[in-house]
Structures are given as structure tokens and as C-alpha cells.
Design a protein around this motif. Structure first.
Motif, PDB file in Angstrom:
ATOM      1  N   GLY A   9       0.819  -1.210   0.000  1.00 41.21           N
ATOM      2  CA  GLY A   9       0.000   0.000   0.000  1.00 41.21           C
ATOM      3  C   GLY A   9       0.852   1.259   0.000  1.00 41.21           C
ATOM      4  N   VAL A  35      -5.369   1.737  -2.062  1.00 41.87           N
ATOM      5  CA  VAL A  35      -6.613   1.577  -1.299  1.00 41.87           C
ATOM      6  C   VAL A  35      -6.938   0.098  -1.133  1.00 41.87           C
ATOM      7  N   PHE A  38      -4.621  -1.265   1.469  1.00 44.15           N
ATOM      8  CA  PHE A  38      -4.952  -0.765   2.798  1.00 44.15           C
ATOM      9  C   PHE A  38      -6.268  -1.351   3.304  1.00 44.15           C
ATOM     10  N   THR A  39      -7.181  -1.672   2.394  1.00 40.82           N
ATOM     11  CA  THR A  39      -8.431  -2.321   2.794  1.00 40.82           C
ATOM     12  C   THR A  39      -8.128  -3.637   3.503  1.00 40.82           C
ATOM     13  N   GLU A  46      -6.768   3.291   4.825  1.00 39.02           N
ATOM     14  CA  GLU A  46      -7.761   3.310   3.753  1.00 39.02           C
ATOM     15  C   GLU A  46      -8.651   4.541   3.901  1.00 39.02           C
TER      16      GLU A  46
END
Length: 120
Positions: A9, A35, A38-39, A46
Motif C-alpha cells: 500500500g 486503497v 490498505f483495505t 484506507e
């Protein structure tokens, strides 16, 4: 795996920031990848990206509707055309290479054009 996604990320965020300053490198695709990473690793990061003043609106639009703003579409197509012209006149490529690059850029342009219009 959480640490791997976290590192990826940040790597994609770095590439996206570089892309914001270099006309030959995209920003949004790298931030979309960030994103996604990070999710899977950090909901806080995120949320930070999704709520970012500059980068947040196109990311939220893509996530919600798969859309690209009309302004971004026009900018992308114009920059691709200018890049191809620079490639063509600057390097005098072999016909097969010029054709290959044209097909790739036309395919990318078709993808961009066919996405729904998002807010400006």
C-alpha cells in the motif's frame, strides 16, 4: 499477509505521488491499488486515502460507481495523444513498435472513455 499488504500500500502511494508530478506516470491507478492494499491491512490508512482532499474524490467515485470525471477523461486522452506524438516524432520508432504503442494507447483510451462519467 497484513504487513505485506501494508508495505505494498505504501509502495503504491509513493508511486501515485510520483505520478502526480511526472506526466508520463499515472496517479489514480496506483492510488486505487494502495486503497485495495490498505483495505486488507489498515482501515485507518484506507480511510485516510479515501478522505484525502485531493485524491479522495476520484477514489470514492471509482469505488462507488467505477466512474471517471469528464475532466479527468479529457486530460488523460489529451496527455496520451501528446505522449504518442512525442514518442513518434522524438524517437522515429520502427513501424511495428509505433503500431504496438498505438494499439495499447487506443485500448487504454477506449477503456477510459467507456467508464461512467463521475462528478467533476
Amino acid at each position: 499477509m497484513r504487513i505485506v499488504f501494508l508495505c505494498l500500500g505504501w509502495f503504491f502511494v509513493a508511486l501515485g505521488v510520483i505520478g502526480a508530478f511526472l506526466p508520463v506516470m499515472p496517479t489514480t491507478p496506483f492510488l486505487l491499488l494502495a486503497v485495495a492494499c490498505f483495505t486488507r491491512s489498515s482501515p485507518r490508512l484506507e480511510a485516510w486515502l479515501m478522505n484525502h482532499k485531493t485524491f479522495g474524490p476520484p477514489l470514492r467515485n471509482w469505488k462507488a460507481h467505477g466512474g471517471i470525471s469528464r475532466r479527468a477523461k479529457v486530460s488523460a486522452i489529451c496527455l496520451m495523444a501528446a505522449s504518442y506524438a512525442g514518442f513518434w516524432f522524438g524517437s522515429h520508432p520502427a513501424p511495428w513498435l509505433a503500431g504496438l504503442v498505438a494499439v495499447i494507447m487506443l485500448g487504454s483510451s477506449a477503456f477510459i472513455i467507456t467508464r461512467p462519467d463521475g462528478p467533476t
